[in-house]
Scaffold this motif. Structure first.
Motif, PDB file in Angstrom:
ATOM      1  N   LEU A   1      59.817  99.143  -5.079  1.00  8.10           N
ATOM      2  CA  LEU A   1      61.007  99.736  -4.473  1.00  8.10           C
ATOM      3  C   LEU A   1      62.078  99.752  -5.543  1.00  8.10           C
ATOM      4  O   LEU A   1      62.522  98.711  -6.021  1.00  8.10           O
ATOM      5  N   SER A   2      62.448 100.948  -5.935  1.00 10.17           N
ATOM      6  CA  SER A   2      63.371 101.126  -7.052  1.00 10.17           C
ATOM      7  C   SER A   2      64.276 102.300  -6.744  1.00 10.17           C
ATOM      8  O   SER A   2      64.039 103.040  -5.791  1.00 10.17           O
ATOM      9  N   GLY A   3      65.292 102.477  -7.564  1.00 12.86           N
ATOM     10  CA  GLY A   3      66.063 103.713  -7.500  1.00 12.86           C
ATOM     11  C   GLY A   3      65.185 104.849  -8.004  1.00 12.86           C
ATOM     12  O   GLY A   3      64.074 104.627  -8.489  1.00 12.86           O
ATOM     13  N   ASP A   4      65.675 106.052  -7.893  1.00 13.90           N
ATOM     14  CA  ASP A   4      64.889 107.218  -8.306  1.00 13.90           C
ATOM     15  C   ASP A   4      65.331 107.666  -9.689  1.00 13.90           C
ATOM     16  O   ASP A   4      66.441 108.151  -9.865  1.00 13.90           O
TER      17      ASP A   4
ATOM     18  N   GLY B   1      62.827  85.385  -6.476  1.00 17.23           N
ATOM     19  CA  GLY B   1      63.952  86.171  -6.988  1.00 17.23           C
ATOM     20  C   GLY B   1      64.049  86.012  -8.491  1.00 17.23           C
ATOM     21  O   GLY B   1      64.025  84.894  -9.002  1.00 17.23           O
ATOM     22  N   VAL B   2      64.138  87.119  -9.188  1.00 19.21           N
ATOM     23  CA  VAL B   2      64.324  87.095 -10.639  1.00 19.21           C
ATOM     24  C   VAL B   2      65.691  87.729 -10.886  1.00 19.21           C
ATOM     25  O   VAL B   2      65.859  88.931 -10.737  1.00 19.21           O
ATOM     26  N   ILE B   3      66.650  86.908 -11.240  1.00 19.30           N
ATOM     27  CA  ILE B   3      68.031  87.368 -11.331  1.00 19.30           C
ATOM     28  C   ILE B   3      68.569  87.084 -12.736  1.00 19.30           C
ATOM     29  O   ILE B   3      68.721  85.922 -13.125  1.00 19.30           O
ATOM     30  N   PRO B   4      68.857  88.147 -13.495  1.00 21.10           N
ATOM     31  CA  PRO B   4      69.343  87.939 -14.865  1.00 21.10           C
ATOM     32  C   PRO B   4      70.841  87.649 -14.897  1.00 21.10           C
ATOM     33  O   PRO B   4      71.576  87.993 -13.974  1.00 21.10           O
TER      34      PRO B   4
ATOM     35  N   LEU C   1      59.736  90.461 -16.222  1.00 19.65           N
ATOM     36  CA  LEU C   1      59.180  89.287 -15.554  1.00 19.65           C
ATOM     37  C   LEU C   1      58.804  89.614 -14.112  1.00 19.65           C
ATOM     38  O   LEU C   1      57.740  89.215 -13.634  1.00 19.65           O
ATOM     39  N   ALA C   2      59.646  90.364 -13.416  1.00 17.55           N
ATOM     40  CA  ALA C   2      59.355  90.731 -12.021  1.00 17.55           C
ATOM     41  C   ALA C   2      58.069  91.554 -11.926  1.00 17.55           C
ATOM     42  O   ALA C   2      57.229  91.307 -11.057  1.00 17.55           O
TER      43      ALA C   2
ATOM     44  N   VAL D   1      60.881  94.529  -5.733  1.00 19.60           N
ATOM     45  CA  VAL D   1      62.093  95.233  -5.333  1.00 19.60           C
ATOM     46  C   VAL D   1      63.149  95.125  -6.421  1.00 19.60           C
ATOM     47  O   VAL D   1      63.468  94.032  -6.878  1.00 19.60           O
ATOM     48  N   ASP D   2      63.697  96.268  -6.831  1.00 19.75           N
ATOM     49  CA  ASP D   2      64.838  96.314  -7.747  1.00 19.75           C
ATOM     50  C   ASP D   2      66.075  96.498  -6.883  1.00 19.75           C
ATOM     51  O   ASP D   2      66.215  97.514  -6.206  1.00 19.75           O
ATOM     52  N   CYS D   3      66.947  95.526  -6.865  1.00 18.03           N
ATOM     53  CA  CYS D   3      68.119  95.580  -5.989  1.00 18.03           C
ATOM     54  C   CYS D   3      69.212  96.513  -6.500  1.00 18.03           C
ATOM     55  O   CYS D   3      70.194  96.746  -5.798  1.00 18.03           O
ATOM     56  N   ASP D   4      69.074  97.036  -7.709  1.00 18.36           N
ATOM     57  CA  ASP D   4      70.004  98.063  -8.179  1.00 18.36           C
ATOM     58  C   ASP D   4      69.505  99.389  -7.609  1.00 18.36           C
ATOM     59  O   ASP D   4      68.564  99.981  -8.112  1.00 18.36           O
ATOM     60  N   THR D   5      70.133  99.832  -6.540  1.00 18.60           N
ATOM     61  CA  THR D   5      69.659 101.002  -5.799  1.00 18.60           C
ATOM     62  C   THR D   5      70.011 102.323  -6.469  1.00 18.60           C
ATOM     63  O   THR D   5      69.530 103.360  -6.050  1.00 18.60           O
ATOM     64  N   THR D   6      70.823 102.301  -7.516  1.00 19.12           N
ATOM     65  CA  THR D   6      71.349 103.547  -8.075  1.00 19.12           C
ATOM     66  C   THR D   6      70.532 104.128  -9.214  1.00 19.12           C
ATOM     67  O   THR D   6      70.657 105.309  -9.509  1.00 19.12           O
ATOM     68  N   ILE D   7      69.707 103.316  -9.866  1.00 20.04           N
ATOM     69  CA  ILE D   7      68.961 103.847 -11.013  1.00 20.04           C
ATOM     70  C   ILE D   7      67.502 103.446 -10.926  1.00 20.04           C
ATOM     71  O   ILE D   7      67.153 102.444 -10.321  1.00 20.04           O
ATOM     72  N   GLY D   8      66.652 104.239 -11.534  1.00 21.27           N
ATOM     73  CA  GLY D   8      65.248 103.858 -11.654  1.00 21.27           C
ATOM     74  C   GLY D   8      65.136 102.791 -12.722  1.00 21.27           C
ATOM     75  O   GLY D   8      65.884 102.781 -13.689  1.00 21.27           O
ATOM     76  N   GLY D   9      64.251 101.880 -12.550  1.00 16.23           N
ATOM     77  CA  GLY D   9      64.079 100.847 -13.549  1.00 16.23           C
ATOM     78  C   GLY D   9      62.678 100.297 -13.487  1.00 16.23           C
ATOM     79  O   GLY D   9      61.902 100.411 -14.430  1.00 16.23           O
TER      80      GLY D   9
END
Length: 124
Positions: A92-95, A16-19, A29-30, A47-55
């Motif tokens: 796995l990211s937001g779109d 887990g990479v958590i800022p 880093l991820a 996996v980007d756990c922010d499901t609302t935006i692409g990153g």
């Protein structure tokens, strides 16, 4: 330095990479850890756990790569094969394409609120 046992690929590892704040470099880093893992031969999903935006897809240069994003996953039984692939890893990211539409809608709403606020303030 992270040290793994010699057989780490066989059993798998979750990192887990958590800022603490935005801009701390967690996504960078991820992606770097994911790319290294994939080069070592491990099946890798970042996996980007922010499901609302692409990153992550933008950072990896995969925003136009075909594959499922968070919004497409409900009800999916095998998401791993359907995710965008880049540098040997799945993302796995937001779109980002959907995010731009949301961003434009948000800007319209903010502009409307700003105009209403300006009218209210000038009437006093």
């Amino acid at each position: 330095m992270i040290e793994f046992p010699d057989n780490w690929i066989q059993f798998g590892v979750t990192i887990g990479v958590i800022p603490m704040v935005g801009g701390a470099g967690a996504s960078t880093l991820a992606i770097a850890l994911g790319a290294h893992s994939a080069r070592c031969g491990a099946r890798t999903v970042v996996v980007d756990c922010d499901t609302t935006i692409g990153g992550l897809d933008i950072l990896a240069g995969a925003e136009s790569v075909a594959g499922a994003r968070w919004a497409a996953l409900p009800g999916s039984t095998d998401a791993g094969g359907a995710l965008p692939q880049v540098e040997g890893m799945s993302l796995l990211s937001g779109d980002v394409r959907r995010s731009r539409v949301l961003l434009e809608a948000d800007l319209v709403a903010i502009d409307a609120l700003d105009r209403k606020s300006t009218r209210l303030n000038s009437s006093h």
